[in-house]
Design a protein around this motif. Structure first.
Motif, PDB file in Angstrom:
ATOM      1  N   GLY A 164       3.292  -0.030  -6.795  1.00  0.00           N
ATOM      2  CA  GLY A 164       2.701  -0.321  -8.101  1.00  0.00           C
ATOM      3  C   GLY A 164       2.311   0.951  -8.843  1.00  0.00           C
ATOM      4  N   THR A 165       1.702   1.881  -8.109  1.00  0.00           N
ATOM      5  CA  THR A 165       1.246   3.149  -8.707  1.00  0.00           C
ATOM      6  C   THR A 165       2.437   3.914  -9.300  1.00  0.00           C
ATOM      7  OG1 THR A 165      -0.491   3.279  -7.036  1.00  0.00           O
ATOM      8  CG2 THR A 165       0.048   5.324  -8.181  1.00  0.00           C
ATOM      9  N   GLY A 214       0.798  -1.228   0.000  1.00  0.00           N
ATOM     10  CA  GLY A 214       0.000   0.000   0.000  1.00  0.00           C
ATOM     11  C   GLY A 214       0.825   1.270   0.000  1.00  0.00           C
ATOM     12  N   ARG A 272      -0.589 -12.941  -9.990  1.00  0.00           N
ATOM     13  CA  ARG A 272      -2.041 -12.763 -10.244  1.00  0.00           C
ATOM     14  C   ARG A 272      -2.396 -13.204 -11.666  1.00  0.00           C
ATOM     15  NH1 ARG A 272      -1.174  -8.772  -6.432  1.00  0.00           N
ATOM     16  NH2 ARG A 272      -0.368  -7.288  -7.928  1.00  0.00           N
ATOM     17  N   ARG A 329       0.032  -9.740   5.857  1.00  0.00           N
ATOM     18  CA  ARG A 329       1.017  -9.170   4.914  1.00  0.00           C
ATOM     19  C   ARG A 329       1.954  -8.199   5.632  1.00  0.00           C
ATOM     20  NH1 ARG A 329      -3.037  -6.877   0.580  1.00  0.00           N
ATOM     21  NH2 ARG A 329      -1.203  -5.988  -0.454  1.00  0.00           N
ATOM     22  N   GLY A 375       8.148  -5.180  -5.685  1.00  0.00           N
ATOM     23  CA  GLY A 375       7.716  -6.311  -4.853  1.00  0.00           C
ATOM     24  C   GLY A 375       8.713  -7.453  -4.812  1.00  0.00           C
ATOM     25  N   THR A 385       6.279  -8.957  -9.173  1.00  0.00           N
ATOM     26  CA  THR A 385       6.056 -10.379  -8.887  1.00  0.00           C
ATOM     27  C   THR A 385       4.587 -10.600  -8.513  1.00  0.00           C
ATOM     28  OG1 THR A 385       7.152  -9.866  -6.793  1.00  0.00           O
ATOM     29  CG2 THR A 385       8.365 -11.224  -8.348  1.00  0.00           C
ATOM     30  N   ARG A 408      11.849  -9.622  -1.373  1.00  0.00           N
ATOM     31  CA  ARG A 408      11.072  -9.427  -0.151  1.00  0.00           C
ATOM     32  C   ARG A 408      11.657 -10.190   1.021  1.00  0.00           C
ATOM     33  NH1 ARG A 408       5.894  -8.367  -2.957  1.00  0.00           N
ATOM     34  NH2 ARG A 408       4.473  -7.620  -1.379  1.00  0.00           N
ATOM     35  N   HIS A 421       0.147 -14.576   2.886  1.00  0.00           N
ATOM     36  CA  HIS A 421       1.493 -15.127   3.103  1.00  0.00           C
ATOM     37  C   HIS A 421       2.377 -14.927   1.885  1.00  0.00           C
ATOM     38  CE1 HIS A 421       0.508 -16.784   6.943  1.00  0.00           C
ATOM     39  NE2 HIS A 421      -0.570 -17.367   6.439  1.00  0.00           N
ATOM     40  N   ARG A 427      -8.856   0.010  -1.732  1.00  0.00           N
ATOM     41  CA  ARG A 427      -8.341  -0.100  -3.103  1.00  0.00           C
ATOM     42  C   ARG A 427      -9.254  -0.951  -3.983  1.00  0.00           C
ATOM     43  NH1 ARG A 427      -2.418  -2.271  -4.128  1.00  0.00           N
ATOM     44  NH2 ARG A 427      -3.153  -3.950  -2.775  1.00  0.00           N
TER      45      ARG A 427
HETATM   46  P1  AP5 Z   1      -0.401   0.669  -4.735  1.00  0.00           P
HETATM   47  O1  AP5 Z   1       0.436   1.481  -5.649  1.00  0.00           O
HETATM   48  O2  AP5 Z   1      -1.241  -0.382  -5.340  1.00  0.00           O
HETATM   49  O3  AP5 Z   1       0.499   0.086  -3.537  1.00  0.00           O
HETATM   50  P2  AP5 Z   1       1.573  -1.062  -3.521  1.00  0.00           P
HETATM   51  O4  AP5 Z   1       2.699  -0.615  -2.667  1.00  0.00           O
HETATM   52  O5  AP5 Z   1       1.904  -1.525  -4.916  1.00  0.00           O
HETATM   53  O6  AP5 Z   1       0.740  -2.149  -2.737  1.00  0.00           O
HETATM   54  P3  AP5 Z   1       0.474  -3.670  -3.025  1.00  0.00           P
HETATM   55  O7  AP5 Z   1      -0.632  -4.077  -2.109  1.00  0.00           O
HETATM   56  O8  AP5 Z   1       0.268  -3.969  -4.467  1.00  0.00           O
HETATM   57  O9  AP5 Z   1       1.823  -4.252  -2.560  1.00  0.00           O
HETATM   58  P4  AP5 Z   1       2.120  -5.597  -2.080  1.00  0.00           P
HETATM   59  O10 AP5 Z   1       3.580  -5.455  -2.022  1.00  0.00           O
HETATM   60  O11 AP5 Z   1       1.482  -6.102  -0.855  1.00  0.00           O
HETATM   61  O12 AP5 Z   1       1.449  -6.521  -3.216  1.00  0.00           O
HETATM   62  P5  AP5 Z   1       2.072  -7.339  -4.442  1.00  0.00           P
HETATM   63  O13 AP5 Z   1       1.120  -7.294  -5.536  1.00  0.00           O
HETATM   64  O14 AP5 Z   1       3.479  -6.989  -4.681  1.00  0.00           O
HETATM   65  O15 AP5 Z   1      -1.297   1.682  -3.893  1.00  0.00           O
HETATM   66  C1  AP5 Z   1      -2.259   1.218  -2.953  1.00  0.00           C
HETATM   67  C2  AP5 Z   1      -3.464   2.178  -2.902  1.00  0.00           C
HETATM   68  O16 AP5 Z   1      -3.021   3.447  -2.419  1.00  0.00           O
HETATM   69  C3  AP5 Z   1      -4.106   2.450  -4.268  1.00  0.00           C
HETATM   70  O17 AP5 Z   1      -5.470   2.537  -4.126  1.00  0.00           O
HETATM   71  C4  AP5 Z   1      -3.481   3.802  -4.697  1.00  0.00           C
HETATM   72  O18 AP5 Z   1      -4.359   4.508  -5.522  1.00  0.00           O
HETATM   73  C5  AP5 Z   1      -3.279   4.492  -3.354  1.00  0.00           C
HETATM   74  N1  AP5 Z   1      -2.096   5.344  -3.340  1.00  0.00           N
HETATM   75  C6  AP5 Z   1      -0.871   5.034  -3.801  1.00  0.00           C
HETATM   76  N2  AP5 Z   1      -0.008   6.054  -3.618  1.00  0.00           N
HETATM   77  C7  AP5 Z   1      -0.718   7.036  -2.995  1.00  0.00           C
HETATM   78  C8  AP5 Z   1      -0.384   8.342  -2.534  1.00  0.00           C
HETATM   79  N3  AP5 Z   1       0.852   8.831  -2.653  1.00  0.00           N
HETATM   80  N4  AP5 Z   1      -1.370   9.083  -1.944  1.00  0.00           N
HETATM   81  C9  AP5 Z   1      -2.636   8.575  -1.804  1.00  0.00           C
HETATM   82  N5  AP5 Z   1      -3.014   7.347  -2.254  1.00  0.00           N
HETATM   83  C10 AP5 Z   1      -2.065   6.585  -2.833  1.00  0.00           C
HETATM   84  O19 AP5 Z   1       2.101  -8.811  -3.804  1.00  0.00           O
HETATM   85  C11 AP5 Z   1       0.899  -9.502  -3.506  1.00  0.00           C
HETATM   86  C12 AP5 Z   1       1.236 -10.844  -2.910  1.00  0.00           C
HETATM   87  O20 AP5 Z   1       1.979 -11.645  -3.853  1.00  0.00           O
HETATM   88  C13 AP5 Z   1       2.127 -10.831  -1.659  1.00  0.00           C
HETATM   89  O21 AP5 Z   1       1.383 -10.603  -0.479  1.00  0.00           O
HETATM   90  C14 AP5 Z   1       2.728 -12.240  -1.718  1.00  0.00           C
HETATM   91  O22 AP5 Z   1       1.790 -13.198  -1.294  1.00  0.00           O
HETATM   92  C15 AP5 Z   1       2.965 -12.429  -3.203  1.00  0.00           C
HETATM   93  N6  AP5 Z   1       4.302 -11.964  -3.591  1.00  0.00           N
HETATM   94  C16 AP5 Z   1       4.582 -10.927  -4.413  1.00  0.00           C
HETATM   95  N7  AP5 Z   1       5.907 -10.753  -4.502  1.00  0.00           N
HETATM   96  C17 AP5 Z   1       6.477 -11.704  -3.716  1.00  0.00           C
HETATM   97  C18 AP5 Z   1       7.819 -12.013  -3.376  1.00  0.00           C
HETATM   98  N8  AP5 Z   1       8.849 -11.301  -3.872  1.00  0.00           N
HETATM   99  N9  AP5 Z   1       8.037 -13.039  -2.530  1.00  0.00           N
HETATM  100  C19 AP5 Z   1       7.023 -13.778  -2.051  1.00  0.00           C
HETATM  101  N10 AP5 Z   1       5.721 -13.521  -2.300  1.00  0.00           N
HETATM  102  C20 AP5 Z   1       5.460 -12.488  -3.147  1.00  0.00           C
END
Ligand code: AP5
Length: 217
Positions: A15-16, A11, A37, A172, A86, A32, A89, A58, A128
């Motif tokens: 990604g943004t 969050g 997904r 998470r 991402g 990743t 990690r 997880h 989100r």
């Molecule tokens: P967004 O940009 O989507 O945030 P983010 O940091 O990308 O958050 P994620 O939830 O996607 O990160 P994550 O690391 O948990 O998930 P991932 O997909 O990598 O922004 C979030 C919200 O805030 C949006 O609504 C946006 O509009 C808003 N926002 C953003 N910036 C803002 C600002 N400045 N002001 C106001 N609002 C704002 O991973 C998902 C899962 O995949 C993990 O939990 C794990 O199970 C697995 N996985 C992925 N990578 C690995 C890895 N390397 N090792 C093991 N498992 C992994």
């Protein structure tokens, strides 16, 4: 050339900002989370395994995650730069990435750690919504689409990720603080880590990242 890692809690805005930076530099955005997904959507073996971990918040096991990044970073489009979102990690992932970037002669140039307070992370994640088609992120209060439930960019349907519930988010965050946050010291020791405030608003945070990258555009 820039070879970037975006670090930060779920969050924080990785990604943004990754979408904006990768299009600014015309380099691949390697998420990743997005790769898993996509595999889940296609129903592949990788997707079936990953879903069991992801939906409950997880981490997917290191060996699977490292293997998909190895394959992706090897591709020709990463020759002139790449942005990792991402990954890594965990410490084993960071060490595997070191070995890989050395082997490919594609060394990291920047590790940008986007910071954000827990209360704001909870607000962002639970509110989100994401486009099913193009993955663009929205927020029910602060980043609304023009038409409720429909993506402004491609007309796709907006949905809530299975791991964006408060329960999964707590899991998470726990993984983040125990396994990912220690990587800050790992990259500090390599003099690569720079912190950027993720609570400056979308444009403010982008501006801060561009400053770190020395962007002229
Ligand atoms: P967004 O940009 O989507 O945030 P983010 O940091 O990308 O958050 P994620 O939830 O996607 O990160 P994550 O690391 O948990 O998930 P991932 O997909 O990598 O922004 C979030 C919200 O805030 C949006 O609504 C946006 O509009 C808003 N926002 C953003 N910036 C803002 C600002 N400045 N002001 C106001 N609002 C704002 O991973 C998902 C899962 O995949 C993990 O939990 C794990 O199970 C697995 N996985 C992925 N990578 C690995 C890895 N390397 N090792 C093991 N498992 C992994």
């Amino acid at each position: 050339m820039v070879n970037i890692i975006l670090l930060g809690p779920p969050g924080a805005g990785k990604g943004t900002q990754a979408k904006r930076i990768s299009s600014l530099y015309n380099i691949p955005h390697i998420s990743t989370g997005d790769m898993f997904r996509e595999a889940i959507k296609k129903g592949t073996e990788l997707g079936k395994t990953a879903a069991k971990f992801i939906n409950e918040g997880h981490l997917v096991p290191d060996e699977l995650t490292i293997a998909i990044v190895k394959e992706r970073l090897n591709k020709d489009d990463c020759k002139n730069g790449y942005l990792l979102d991402g990954f890594p990690r965990t410490l084993p992932q960071a060490e595997a990435l070191d070995a890989l970037t050395l082997e490919l002669a594609r060394p990291l140039t920047h590790v940008i750690n986007i910071t954000c307070g827990t209360q704001e992370l909870v607000r962002r994640i639970t509110g989100r919504r994401v486009c099913r088609k193009c993955g663009a992120p929205y927020h029910i209060d602060t980043l609304k689409p023009k038409v409720t439930g429909i993506c402004d960019l491609c007309g796709g349907e907006l949905y809530q990720r299975a791991d964006d519930t408060k329960e999964a988010l707590l899991v998470r965050l726990d993984h983040y603080y125990k396994e990912t946050k220690p990587l800050e010291d790992y990259y500090k020791a390599k003099k690569l880590l720079v912190e950027v405030d993720g609570e400056l608003g979308l444009e403010g945070t982008l501006k801060a990242i561009k400053k770190v990258l020395g962007a002229t555009k």
